[in-house]
Design an enzyme around this catalytic site. Structure first.
Site, mmCIF file in Angstrom:
data_model
loop_
_atom_site.group_PDB
_atom_site.id
_atom_site.type_symbol
_atom_site.label_atom_id
_atom_site.label_comp_id
_atom_site.label_asym_id
_atom_site.label_seq_id
_atom_site.Cartn_x
_atom_site.Cartn_y
_atom_site.Cartn_z
ATOM 1 N N GLY A 33 106.074 19.605 32.542
ATOM 2 C CA GLY A 33 106.900 19.089 33.688
ATOM 3 C C GLY A 33 108.287 19.406 33.303
ATOM 4 O O GLY A 33 108.591 19.663 32.145
ATOM 5 N N SER A 34 109.407 19.251 34.091
ATOM 6 C CA SER A 34 110.527 19.476 33.837
ATOM 7 C C SER A 34 111.533 18.876 32.973
ATOM 8 O O SER A 34 112.149 19.386 32.023
ATOM 9 C CB SER A 34 111.347 19.387 35.027
ATOM 10 O OG SER A 34 111.206 18.292 35.459
ATOM 11 N N ALA A 89 106.267 11.348 33.463
ATOM 12 C CA ALA A 89 105.298 10.558 34.358
ATOM 13 C C ALA A 89 105.722 10.646 35.898
ATOM 14 O O ALA A 89 106.971 10.727 36.026
ATOM 15 C CB ALA A 89 105.376 9.329 33.644
ATOM 16 N N ASP A 90 104.964 10.386 36.738
ATOM 17 C CA ASP A 90 105.260 10.153 38.094
ATOM 18 C C ASP A 90 105.931 8.982 38.435
ATOM 19 O O ASP A 90 106.772 8.602 39.120
ATOM 20 C CB ASP A 90 104.491 10.522 38.872
ATOM 21 C CG ASP A 90 103.662 11.997 38.580
ATOM 22 O OD1 ASP A 90 104.405 12.893 38.496
ATOM 23 O OD2 ASP A 90 102.452 12.105 38.904
ATOM 24 N N LYS A 100 100.231 10.043 36.610
ATOM 25 C CA LYS A 100 100.790 11.395 35.980
ATOM 26 C C LYS A 100 100.003 12.357 36.824
ATOM 27 O O LYS A 100 98.786 11.959 37.673
ATOM 28 C CB LYS A 100 100.401 11.439 34.750
ATOM 29 C CG LYS A 100 101.460 10.746 33.854
ATOM 30 C CD LYS A 100 101.064 10.691 32.340
ATOM 31 C CE LYS A 100 101.008 12.083 31.871
ATOM 32 N NZ LYS A 100 102.052 13.257 32.003
ATOM 33 N N GLY A 101 100.360 13.508 36.882
ATOM 34 C CA GLY A 101 99.268 14.626 37.425
ATOM 35 C C GLY A 101 100.025 15.474 38.643
ATOM 36 O O GLY A 101 99.363 16.313 39.326
ATOM 37 N N GLU A 109 96.418 16.703 29.554
ATOM 38 C CA GLU A 109 97.673 15.505 29.282
ATOM 39 C C GLU A 109 97.007 14.187 28.591
ATOM 40 O O GLU A 109 97.416 13.669 27.550
ATOM 41 C CB GLU A 109 98.489 15.299 30.412
ATOM 42 C CG GLU A 109 99.474 16.571 30.772
ATOM 43 C CD GLU A 109 100.303 16.085 32.008
ATOM 44 O OE1 GLU A 109 101.310 16.804 32.263
ATOM 45 O OE2 GLU A 109 99.806 15.263 32.870
#
Length: 237
Positions: A33-34, A89-90, A100-101, A109
């Protein structure tokens, strides 16, 4: 409306702070992720200054970026117990349950989080929530996605097979599986739902992370710097 430039600053602040938690000689899990890419950018600078670490990537994309940053890599088979994992994390709730995902890398992860002695979640304030309510990514065997979708509907889920962008057909994970994004509305008991989804035949992993809270630290970055949250501390919402 989230300010994209302020969000980018927050991600960089959180990623850099997490990277500065890494000590010489550590084996470090590298999430996808960023925000984690900012952590790798900072780790690359520290490696040039003499830091010695080994990274465990959670996706092909992370491995490519890490090699570009000069971070030496290994696998969980080489290091089944690792010192620290840095991941995004989302969504994060006050009890440090996570969704997450979004990057379709939740299986590796979760394996890396399980192996880590300590898990550092990097985030900007938009990821904090009082109750988890985002869609839950579910990695599923391609031979079982139809019955899994059918079952998810019977338990009140709204499942959608994730489609590729600039690619015809479904997203295929690094493990060769499909991803179902399933909405459940506000999730009252994330742990129970995590256990339930993970027990469905054909499901490889779901994006609920509910068993790692005791070893999790959350680093939240914004334009004013960073807050390092502990599970029993104040939640800034």
């Amino acid at each position: 409306m989230v300010d994209a430039s302020a969000q980018a600053v927050g991600k960089r602040e959180a990623g850099y702070r997490a990277a500065d938690m890494v000590a010489d000689g550590m084996v470090v899990g590298l999430g996808t992720g960023s925000t984690v890419f900012f952590a790798m950018e900072r780790l690359a600078a520290r490696i040039r200054e003499g830091l010695v670490i080994t990274g465990i990537p959670t996706s092909f994309q992370t491995a490519i970026r890490a090699r570009g940053c000069g971070i030496p890599l290994a696998t969980l088979n080489d290091y089944p117990v690792i010192d620290l994992a840095i991941d995004g994390a989302d969504q994060v709730d006050p009890g440090f349950a996570l969704i997450k995902g979004r990057g379709a890398a939740q299986t590796q992860e979760k394996c890396v989080a399980f192996a880590a002695k300590s898990l550092v979640i990097v985030a900007d304030p938009s990821k904090l929530t009082r109750k988890l309510d985002a869609v839950v990514p579910i990695e599923v065997l391609s031979s079982a996605y139809v019955p899994v979708i059918r079952y998810l509907k019977t338990i009140g889920g709204v499942p959608v097979l994730r489609e590729g962008i600039k690619k015809d057909g479904p997203v295929i994970t690094d493990n060769g599986n499909m991803v179902i994004d399933c909405g459940f509305g506000t999730i009252g008991d994330p742990t129970a739902l995590d256990i339930h989804l993970s027990s469905i035949p054909g499901v490889v992993t779901c994006g609920l992370f509910t068993t790692f809270a005791d070893k999790t630290t959350v680093v939240v970055g914004d334009s004013n710097g960073c807050q390092v949250l502990s599970r029993n501390g104040q939640f800034p919402l």
